[in-house]
Write an enzyme that holds these catalytic residues in place. Structure first.
Site, PDB file in Angstrom:
ATOM      1  N   ARG A   1     -20.624 -40.050  88.493  1.00  0.00           N
ATOM      2  CA  ARG A   1     -20.682 -41.043  89.564  1.00  0.00           C
ATOM      3  C   ARG A   1     -19.759 -42.207  89.186  1.00  0.00           C
ATOM      4  NH1 ARG A   1     -22.237 -37.764  92.476  1.00  0.00           N
ATOM      5  NH2 ARG A   1     -24.278 -37.534  93.416  1.00  0.00           N
TER       6      ARG A   1
ATOM      7  N   HIS B   1     -13.651 -36.893  95.418  1.00  0.00           N
ATOM      8  CA  HIS B   1     -15.036 -36.401  95.293  1.00  0.00           C
ATOM      9  C   HIS B   1     -15.164 -34.974  95.857  1.00  0.00           C
ATOM     10  CE1 HIS B   1     -19.487 -37.814  94.958  1.00  0.00           C
ATOM     11  NE2 HIS B   1     -19.378 -36.525  94.712  1.00  0.00           N
TER      12      HIS B   1
HETATM   13  C1  OXD Z   1     -23.580 -33.991  94.339  1.00  0.00           C
HETATM   14  C2  OXD Z   1     -22.238 -34.472  94.642  1.00  0.00           C
HETATM   15  O1  OXD Z   1     -24.358 -34.718  93.710  1.00  0.00           O
HETATM   16  O2  OXD Z   1     -21.558 -33.876  95.492  1.00  0.00           O
HETATM   17  O3  OXD Z   1     -23.906 -32.854  94.733  1.00  0.00           O
HETATM   18  O4  OXD Z   1     -21.774 -35.451  94.048  1.00  0.00           O
END
Ligand code: OXD
Length: 307
Positions: free
Chosen positions: A222, A270
């Protein structure tokens, strides 16, 4: 049973169709067409709107539509005893392993040089004399799958997790000392951690100082794991030499952000591993069936660990 899917901005037609095929008995609703909110039994959500959970007073369980659950655990409206699950299937984990193998071996073998040589019709064979050392921060489903992929390629791999655990098939470190040891050993240090109070801002100057010169940081966890200003400073010292970032504190990454044009930062938006509708449908139905049978949803959150 009424199932609600809520992930604003995403197209759920494929997912809903597949759930309908797998479980025709389920009444599937897609936010914002919730109908009577109190009648919803199970909700699958991703970055749901504030206040939603407060309205779903009949919920028996909730699941994240992906692997991360911090959007649920940080919601003040999440009822304290509500079982929380997540969706992490073999496809999601395999795609993450594939992304890491591609990024790491592509960089280590300097594959980006060859198109330049080709344009000049230059014949310059080159390959590194040894494989890289890969350090994984996090040894859950994703970490274990990635470790297997690297082991199969005979790439030395080790991992770190917060506390000591059971025997693993690779060297496993834990605690602060273990974290620093792994950072100092790795040519590629990969963050796959869940976001918790213990892991927030774990990628900071203290850690960068332990990394090898010329090493590479990869963050697929993250954005909040990373202290951005510490990274910019560390890159100017070549420790790490390169940062490959798939996740950001603010997504989409704002156009004025320095990462966009930094020569030592590679960005992917992402998408290292995306939840695929076919796999998600199977996991959702399996999770619903468990809840119908009075069991916790798939991959339940361990509250004491915070993920
Ligand atoms: C997840 C993401 O947590 O896509 O699945 O980041």
């Amino acid at each position: 049973m009424i199932l609600l899917i809520c992930a604003p901005g995403r197209d759920h037609s494929g997912l809903v169709q597949r759930i309908g095929q797998l479980a025709p008995d389920l009444d599937v609703r897609v936010w914002p067409d919730v109908g009577c909110p109190q009648a919803v039994d199970f909700a699958v959500v991703w970055k749901h709107p504030a206040g939603l959970l407060r309205e779903l007073t009949g919920l028996k369980a909730v699941s994240s539509l992906g692997a991360g659950v911090e959007h649920l655990l940080n919601d003040p409206d999440l009822p304290p005893n509500l079982p929380v699950g997540r969706l992490v299937g073999p496809r999601l984990a395999a795609d993450m392993a594939g992304y890491l193998v591609a990024q790491i071996l592509g960089d280590w073998r300097r594959l980006d040089r060859f198109p330049h040589h080709q344009r000049r019709k230059q014949w310059r064979p080159w390959a590194p004399d040894r494989p890289p050392q890969v350090g994984l921060l996090g040894f859950g489903r994703m970490g274990k799958r990635a470790a297997r992929a690297f082991k199969a390629l005979k790439v030395p791999v080790a991992a770190w997790r917060r506390s000591a655990g059971a025997e693993a098939s690779i060297p496993l470190h834990h605690g602060r000392h273990g974290l620093e040891t792994l950072a100092g050993w790795s040519n590629y240090l990969v963050c796959l951690l869940p976001l918790t109070d213990h892991t927030r801002e774990i990628l900071d100057q203290e850690l960068f100082r332990r990394m090898k010169p010329d090493s590479v940081l990869i963050n697929v966890g993250r954005g909040e794991h990373l202290v951005e200003k510490d990274l910019l400073d560390a890159l100017s010292k070549n420790r790490p030499r390169l940062a490959i970032l798939d996740v950001f504190g603010e997504e989409p990454l704002p156009p004025q952000h320095p990462f966009w044009s930094h020569p030592a930062v590679r960005i992917t938006p992402h998408c290292a591993s995306l939840t695929q509708p076919a796999e998600a449908a199977e996991l959702i139905v399996a999770s619903v069936r468990r809840v119908q049978a009075g069991r916790p949803p798939l991959d339940p959150v361990q509250w004491e660990l915070g993920y």
